[in-house]
Design an enzyme around this catalytic site. Structure first.
Site, PDB file in Angstrom:
ATOM      1  N   GLU A  68      29.176  37.397  66.012  1.00 28.02           N
ATOM      2  CA  GLU A  68      28.831  38.028  67.302  1.00 28.02           C
ATOM      3  C   GLU A  68      29.047  37.072  68.472  1.00 28.02           C
ATOM      4  O   GLU A  68      28.333  37.130  69.473  1.00 28.02           O
ATOM      5  CB  GLU A  68      27.395  38.561  67.298  1.00 28.02           C
ATOM      6  CG  GLU A  68      27.064  39.535  66.198  1.00 28.02           C
ATOM      7  CD  GLU A  68      27.969  40.767  66.157  1.00 28.02           C
ATOM      8  OE1 GLU A  68      28.600  41.089  67.167  1.00 28.02           O
ATOM      9  OE2 GLU A  68      28.049  41.386  65.075  1.00 28.02           O
ATOM     10  N   GLY A  69      30.051  36.228  68.344  1.00 28.73           N
ATOM     11  CA  GLY A  69      30.337  35.260  69.409  1.00 28.73           C
ATOM     12  C   GLY A  69      29.710  33.926  69.098  1.00 28.73           C
ATOM     13  O   GLY A  69      28.487  33.804  69.038  1.00 28.73           O
TER      14      GLY A  69
END
Lengths: 601, 601
Positions: free
Chosen positions: B445-446
């Site tokens: 998620e980054g």
């Protein structure tokens, strides 16, 4: 990608920071100059890049396994160890009297790093054998020496350290394994030892277990522990292995990392040997009840060596991450220097991560190399005063080499995974193995807290902080030189000064509190270790910067010297800067460490 | 030891820091007061302590496996997920219109933490389903909503996020999966997606893949990406699953952690479905070429949720380490408070490690809870100005919740292993699993760097640092109150002030450099994120201390309130103190980050 030993950086440290030319003036080390160092390191690199490094992944996938009391190591390990032994690598630092090459630790430690970078699990077998050799050299009788040393030095047999028991980990006072006296002067050993690295394997024809046990009637606690040699196979009169001794591997641990290295539970005296009577036959090393003292000889050598393992795994993780960052294409750089997506090494944070890994590794390596040179002088220098000075310096540095280099290896291997992004979490990539492997390094041969207790108690409080403050004075001298230098030198000097002042504050605090309020002193023990390690490693980077600037001025190795200066500067800007936070936490934060009641956890 | 959800700490945050009484004044949340929070959390604790937590180790030992395109999850997972769905847990925060309970995120996030503490791998399936629901709620047509939402909210079907491709990780501009337009308004999807969490499994009767792809002729880069719903089974007119769609799992990754969670490689349009023509049938979400925008809706929800995962795994690691430290007997305390060997919680460094884990966890939880309250106000408050303010605050906090809480979870899980000593490295102990599991959190998620880029670019530089400086002003107000308080309050206030000043320096530096010298600004992006997270979490601990002192004065929950005060003080002394080092590295060290030439790495 394949591993490439950092021989150039090692030789830089050996030549300029450890001053191998000075070591070669010491009787016994006459042949151990820079040329020898270079020849040995290059050969060591060739061997490990070719033989042990390619087995590292295999060791993770196909760990050692136990069946019917027999441990089978990873395919290829046995052959590699044979080549290792035949190449004379086990005897590198050991006396020529027993077949070794008698090289200084300054060179031997660098070889140890190369071996460990190549294959941490494999390297543990020689590492422990080195410890057994040290213990026998120091405390073994002539007979024990004559029976065991040549075989160990040749890598024909291997050694182990048998300390830990289920109830006795860091606390050896709790050792229960017992030794029964026999009329012929031998002993019979009964008990269970756990966490015995290479406690059983198929790579050598015999295993020499250096084992702590209590003789009946011995005092309680650590003053009643004796050290024994317990061979896997009893040695026949002709020096070859004979009957199976009553010591057996009953299980192997299932570990998070260093999986190829068998971690054995050993049972002594279960009556399943070929001996006529129960008990594992053991031979006393030195005198009864002095076992812990002898074991510390092995342990101190091993602690230094584990510190080197930290440097080694950080180096390997760095190389892998740097190679990936130069290949992987993803996103545009923020400065617009590349149109479209670029290799990720163009991104500032990837650069920051790689520089952090690099700076931590190089600085820790420099510190370890200087410590090794002190060891050599402490052991072989003809002048007793010089020996003593160097011994004190070396002993102060051992907990830093062990504690700081292994803690930094957790940071470096974590960043190594992080640089790889999602790929880093996939086992096939290989970065995760370093992360898993490294975690043992802050634990075995004394946890970071045990190293820190040693630093606080024996190394700082005992002499009222004098050794530590003496070191600070030496660092201050380097700062002054840096202050008169280039922009980079001045920047590094400034950070070094700030870190050194923080260190002095902490030393004074620890020295004052150690008796007055021991909880307060020990509450800051690990932060103190991290601050001291950071500072001493940073100091060596400051010295390295000075040398590199001089070498550059002479037109030597331009790219290497510029990189060294940049790395030193990065270390100062990003890592030495951590010192002030540690100082504040130690000096002003001791109270809150122990304020919470035990029941409230 | 078994897991015990920290319901008391959660309710403290919800009541006093997030002010649930204020949230309950917002239309739609009238029933969501403290009593509801308590009832829901207690039930959530009961469910997860009993059902999902006991499956956590099993998931590590018997990960999901793939055979002939079918993924079988860990034994027990399917049944547990059914219970999870039947308990209504999937719908907790979702609209009652679709069968959900419509509770505020302030309560939902705490339930998410409990679920994740109990079983990180299991929790990923609901986590991604939440994201799919959010995306459909925001951008889905009425038809898509009516077909999919009820099933997803009920936990009957699950959702996935299909972003990553081999060449497109953080860089979605490189997405190549393509979508062909069909006359009936549907699309056919062709391509390969990797790292798809719960991309295939046996826990639900259908899987709804939210998938990024390019329609033919779309612009290059991120502006040509559209979002599609691609169900595993096409949905029949009666709403039940029908023909198998042409999307298949071709392999599962072999990961370092979260092993029970299947990470799939999905092939779209391989022609092996039951469809008449090749290609996976997809339905456009919203408008063409706005896919990234919609995907960010899922991603922002998921980023917050991953931050909560960090808190969750740190909590679990803390509980295990604290329990071990109270049981394991080893060595005498340095202050002589116990004769002979004591439980290791008596040792100062063990206490320091446990307090660090505890303080990091509690502070991150407090920050996340306050962020959740801002989300609730931002989404449902009747006053547009209040919504906007809260939205700005929430958006600033999301990268901190994600980045700081996950990075701290690496520190906490590392200390968790360390407290266990050698036992920590043995897989059977369980501490190692948390260490391995947590490492994904700073990546998916980054990565932390992606969060930090968001913080530097969109959240700080874009408004010239105004939001950040506004936050600093709020913190300063708390400092002033603390300065007028008890000894502990003043000590915390002092550290908060120092950290806030460091933060302001950094914000000014980043705002000034972002355009002038973007490499310099972004060189400090991750340290800036760590400093900001540290400060905001520390601020909440400062507020918590104030509340705890007030509650103590009223005679409420004495042990809990005293522990909160002690933990806040520890956080200030040992963690807020890190701020100055980060400031120096960012503001004065930017140059050395990018000074080394790429070829020299």
């Amino acid at each position: 990608m394949s591993f490439k030993a950092p021989v150039k950086d090692m030789l830089f440290n050996i030549e300029h920071l450890a001053r191998i030319d000075q070591i070669a003036l010491i009787p016994g080390f006459e042949d151990a100059g820079l040329e020898t160092a270079q020849a040995v390191l290059e050969e060591c690199a060739r061997f490990n890049e070719g033989v042990t490094a390619p087995l590292n992944v295999e060791g993770d996938l196909a760990p050692s396994s136990l069946k019917d009391g027999v441990v089978t190591t990873t395919p290829g390990f046995k052959e590699a160890f044979q080549q290792y032994a035949e190449g004379g690598w086990q005897g590198l630092q050991h006396p020529s009297e027993y077949g070794g090459q008698g090289l200084p630790k300054t060179i031997g430690a660098a070889c140890g790093e190369i071996l460990n970078s190549a294959n941490l699990s494999f390297a543990l077998c020689p590492l422990l054998t080195d410890g057994a050799i040290e213990a026998l050299l120091t405390a073994g009788s002539d007979e024990l020496k004559s029976v065991y040393l040549e075989k160990l030095v040749a890598g024909q047999w291997t050694g182990t350290m048998n300390l830990t028991e289920p109830q006795a980990g860091s606390d050896l006072a709790l050792v229960r394994t017992r030794a029964e006296t026999k009329p012929d002067g031998t002993y019979r050993i009964f008990g269970t030892k756990i966490f015995i690295t290479y406690g059983e394997h198929d790579m050598a024809e015999n295993i020499v277990h250096l084992t702590l046990a209590r003789v009946a009637g011995a005092p309680e606690g650590v003053k009643g522990i004796s050290l024994f040699v317990v061979p896997k196979f009893l040695v026949k009169a002709d020096g070859t292995p004979g009957a199976r001794n009553d010591v057996h591997c009953v299980s192997l641990e299932h570990k998070m990392g260093i999986k190829a290295s068998p971690t054995a539970v050993l049972q002594f005296g279960d009556g399943i040997g070929e001996a006529a009577e129960p008990g594992a036959v053991g031979y006393l090393v030195g005198e009864e009840n002095r076992g812990l003292e002898y074991m510390f000889i092995m342990m101190n050598a091993a602690r230094y060596a584990v510190g080197v393992q930290g440097i080694a795994v950080a180096e390997r993780a760095y190389q892998k991450a740097a190679a990936f960052a130069k290949e992987r294409v993803q996103s545009r750089p923020v400065d617009g220097s590349v149109k479209g997506s670029a290799t990720i090494i163009h991104h500032a944070d990837v650069r920051r991560m790689l520089m952090t890994m690099r700076a931590l590794t190089e600085a820790s390596r420099a510190m370890a190399t200087v410590a090794a040179a002190a060891y050599d002088a402490a052991h072989q220098h003809p002048d007793a005063e010089v020996r003593k000075e160097n011994q004190t310096f070396y002993e102060f540095l051992v907990p830093l080499v062990k504690g700081y280099s292994t803690e930094m290896s957790l940071e470096a291997t974590n960043l190594g995974v992080q640089v790889h992004g999602g790929m880093g979490f996939i086992e096939e990539t290989g970065a995760a193995q370093y992360y898993r492997d490294a975690k043992i390094l802050t634990i075995y041969e004394g946890t970071t807290a045990i190293q820190a207790n040693d630093l606080v108690g024996r190394k700082t409080a005992r002499d009222g902080g004098q050794t530590a403050l003496g070191l600070a004075a030496q660092i201050e001298a380097t700062e002054k030189e840096l202050a008169a230098g280039s922009d980079d030198a001045r920047a590094v000097g400034k950070r070094l000064a700030a870190a050194r002042k923080a260190f002095v504050d902490v030393v004074n605090f620890i020295a004052a509190q150690a008796k007055a309020d021991p909880n307060a002193a020990y509450a800051g023990s690990v932060p103190y270790l991290m601050l001291a390690g950071n500072l001493v490693a940073g100091w060596q980077m400051g010295r390295a910067l000075q040398v590199a600037e001089q070498q550059l001025a002479k037109g030597h190795e331009e790219a290497f010297m510029r990189a060294k200066i940049t790395t030193a500067r990065f270390y100062a800007d990003h890592i030495l800067t951590r010192a002030s936070s540690l100082r504040d936490a130690i000096v002003e934060g001791a109270g809150s460490v122990s304020a919470l009641a035990i029941d409230d956890f």
